[in-house]
Design a protein around this motif. Structure first.
Motif, mmCIF file in Angstrom:
data_model
loop_
_atom_site.group_PDB
_atom_site.id
_atom_site.type_symbol
_atom_site.label_atom_id
_atom_site.label_comp_id
_atom_site.label_asym_id
_atom_site.label_seq_id
_atom_site.Cartn_x
_atom_site.Cartn_y
_atom_site.Cartn_z
ATOM 1 N N CYS A 166 0.834 -1.195 0.000
ATOM 2 C CA CYS A 166 0.000 0.000 0.000
ATOM 3 C C CYS A 166 0.873 1.251 0.000
ATOM 4 O O CYS A 166 2.036 1.225 0.394
ATOM 5 N N GLY A 167 0.290 2.368 -0.401
ATOM 6 C CA GLY A 167 0.935 3.646 -0.200
ATOM 7 C C GLY A 167 0.801 4.054 1.255
ATOM 8 O O GLY A 167 -0.058 3.545 1.992
ATOM 9 N N PHE A 168 1.655 4.988 1.694
ATOM 10 C CA PHE A 168 1.594 5.446 3.084
ATOM 11 C C PHE A 168 1.975 6.916 3.162
ATOM 12 O O PHE A 168 2.877 7.379 2.462
ATOM 13 N N PHE A 169 1.273 7.627 4.062
ATOM 14 C CA PHE A 169 1.614 9.016 4.344
ATOM 15 C C PHE A 169 1.316 9.309 5.806
ATOM 16 O O PHE A 169 0.275 8.898 6.334
ATOM 17 N N ASP A 170 2.229 10.029 6.453
ATOM 18 C CA ASP A 170 2.063 10.426 7.855
ATOM 19 C C ASP A 170 1.557 11.861 7.884
ATOM 20 O O ASP A 170 2.311 12.802 7.643
ATOM 21 N N ALA A 171 0.273 12.037 8.182
ATOM 22 C CA ALA A 171 -0.322 13.378 8.174
ATOM 23 C C ALA A 171 0.242 14.272 9.267
ATOM 24 O O ALA A 171 0.136 15.502 9.177
ATOM 25 N N ALA A 172 0.862 13.677 10.280
ATOM 26 C CA ALA A 172 1.461 14.486 11.345
ATOM 27 C C ALA A 172 2.656 15.289 10.855
ATOM 28 O O ALA A 172 3.097 16.223 11.532
ATOM 29 N N THR A 173 3.190 14.946 9.688
ATOM 30 C CA THR A 173 4.323 15.704 9.143
ATOM 31 C C THR A 173 3.896 17.035 8.558
ATOM 32 O O THR A 173 4.754 17.907 8.314
ATOM 33 N N VAL A 174 2.595 17.216 8.332
ATOM 34 C CA VAL A 174 2.134 18.468 7.719
ATOM 35 C C VAL A 174 0.993 19.131 8.480
ATOM 36 O O VAL A 174 0.627 20.263 8.164
ATOM 37 N N ALA A 175 0.409 18.460 9.469
ATOM 38 C CA ALA A 175 -0.774 19.000 10.143
ATOM 39 C C ALA A 175 -0.684 18.796 11.653
ATOM 40 O O ALA A 175 -0.198 17.762 12.121
ATOM 41 N N THR A 176 -1.189 19.790 12.390
ATOM 42 C CA THR A 176 -1.176 19.773 13.852
ATOM 43 C C THR A 176 -2.586 19.991 14.369
ATOM 44 O O THR A 176 -3.304 20.881 13.886
ATOM 45 N N ALA A 177 -2.985 19.211 15.360
ATOM 46 C CA ALA A 177 -4.323 19.345 15.944
ATOM 47 C C ALA A 177 -4.490 20.708 16.613
ATOM 48 O O ALA A 177 -3.529 21.313 17.101
ATOM 49 N N HIS A 178 -5.721 21.173 16.653
ATOM 50 C CA HIS A 178 -6.026 22.464 17.268
ATOM 51 C C HIS A 178 -6.149 22.321 18.780
ATOM 52 O O HIS A 178 -6.592 21.288 19.293
ATOM 53 N N GLY A 179 -5.787 23.365 19.497
ATOM 54 C CA GLY A 179 -5.790 23.312 20.953
ATOM 55 C C GLY A 179 -7.148 23.346 21.602
ATOM 56 O O GLY A 179 -7.255 23.178 22.819
ATOM 57 N N SER A 180 -8.213 23.520 20.825
ATOM 58 C CA SER A 180 -9.551 23.550 21.421
ATOM 59 C C SER A 180 -9.962 22.186 21.950
ATOM 60 O O SER A 180 -10.590 22.075 23.001
ATOM 61 N N ASP A 181 -9.622 21.109 21.196
ATOM 62 C CA ASP A 181 -9.971 19.768 21.661
ATOM 63 C C ASP A 181 -8.811 18.778 21.541
ATOM 64 O O ASP A 181 -8.926 17.633 21.946
ATOM 65 N N GLY A 182 -7.702 19.220 20.945
ATOM 66 C CA GLY A 182 -6.519 18.370 20.849
ATOM 67 C C GLY A 182 -6.600 17.273 19.816
ATOM 68 O O GLY A 182 -5.702 16.422 19.742
ATOM 69 N N VAL A 183 -7.638 17.282 18.983
ATOM 70 C CA VAL A 183 -7.855 16.207 18.010
ATOM 71 C C VAL A 183 -8.104 16.753 16.609
ATOM 72 O O VAL A 183 -7.470 16.320 15.643
ATOM 73 N N HIS A 184 -9.039 17.683 16.481
ATOM 74 C CA HIS A 184 -9.469 18.147 15.171
ATOM 75 C C HIS A 184 -8.554 19.246 14.635
ATOM 76 O O HIS A 184 -7.710 19.778 15.357
ATOM 77 N N LEU A 185 -8.743 19.589 13.369
ATOM 78 C CA LEU A 185 -7.841 20.486 12.655
ATOM 79 C C LEU A 185 -8.555 21.749 12.204
ATOM 80 O O LEU A 185 -9.725 21.700 11.813
ATOM 81 N N ASP A 186 -7.833 22.877 12.239
ATOM 82 C CA ASP A 186 -8.398 24.079 11.647
ATOM 83 C C ASP A 186 -8.323 23.965 10.130
ATOM 84 O O ASP A 186 -7.780 22.991 9.581
ATOM 85 N N ALA A 187 -8.860 24.950 9.444
ATOM 86 C CA ALA A 187 -8.956 24.873 7.986
ATOM 87 C C ALA A 187 -7.576 24.789 7.331
ATOM 88 O O ALA A 187 -7.370 24.021 6.385
ATOM 89 N N GLN A 188 -6.623 25.560 7.823
ATOM 90 C CA GLN A 188 -5.288 25.567 7.220
ATOM 91 C C GLN A 188 -4.632 24.194 7.307
ATOM 92 O O GLN A 188 -4.048 23.705 6.340
ATOM 93 N N ASN A 189 -4.722 23.562 8.465
ATOM 94 C CA ASN A 189 -4.102 22.253 8.640
ATOM 95 C C ASN A 189 -4.848 21.167 7.878
ATOM 96 O O ASN A 189 -4.233 20.208 7.397
#
Length: 206
Positions: A166-189
């Protein structure tokens, strides 16, 4: 087809509700790939890999939904799977072991599904979600998730992907969770994931 949870659906942790269509990572991926590609978004808030969530008002078990969606959208060239963040809820499977087992099962479902004659078996591209983080108010991530367990998903998902071609990509290399809930992402991320996937997906499809 992009098969995922609220990170794919586009939950907005800042303003509430859902990100605008153009801000969802599936839309950013489609825009980057161009009109010769069609990206089908199949995100559902709370979706797990293979676990039932009996506290929910609807079925969130990805292993139950995936066969129906494969039948609905076939023929498919590629299935992108980004799941696991909800497996790690304290009430479901708080260690990474459950998500790893679940991702392996989802890959197996895509590979073994009884597609119609003349329809290809789609390739599979596995994405590990962005890491959890502590919230700005000092509390841990929403629903009792453990930050350290989210850091274990990428290495495990990479092994599953390599073992199954399979292909693989680690989204943590380009996106950081938002501090409101520690899980979800803002629009930019959220957009950043789609933009970063353009070249890897194009190369994987050949």
């Amino acid at each position: 087809m992009a098969f995922g949870d609220s990170l794919t659906w586009g939950t907005d942790p800042v303003g509430g509700g859902r990100h605008a269509f153009a801000d969802r990572w599936t839309s950013a991926l489609a825009a980057g790939l161009g009109p010769q590609y069609a990206v089908i978004p199949e995100g559902l808030g709370g979706r797990t890999t293979v676990f039932d969530d009996h506290a929910a008002a609807f079925d969130r078990n990805g292993s139950k939904a995936l066969p129906m969606l494969l039948a609905t959208h076939s023929p498919l060239d590629l299935v992108i799977i980004m799941l696991g963040a909800n497996d790690l809820k304290a009430s479901i499977s708080p260690s990474a072991h459950g998500a790893l087992a679940g991702m392996g099962r989802l890959v197996e479902i895509v590979r073994s599904f009884p597609y119609r004659p003349q329809m290809p078996v789609p390739k599979v591209f596995v994405i590990s979600p962005p890491h959890f983080r502590d919230c700005d108010n000092g509390e841990g991530p929403a629903s009792g998730r453990i930050v350290a367990e989210s850091h274990k998903l990428a290495a495990g998902y990479r092994q599953i992907a390599e073992a199954n071609g399979c292909g693989f990509f680690d989204a943590a290399t380009v996106a950081t969770a938002h501090g409101s809930d520690g899980v979800h992402l803002d629009a930019q991320n959220t957009r950043a994931i789609g933009a970063a996937l353009v070249e890897p997906v194009r190369a994987f499809l050949g």
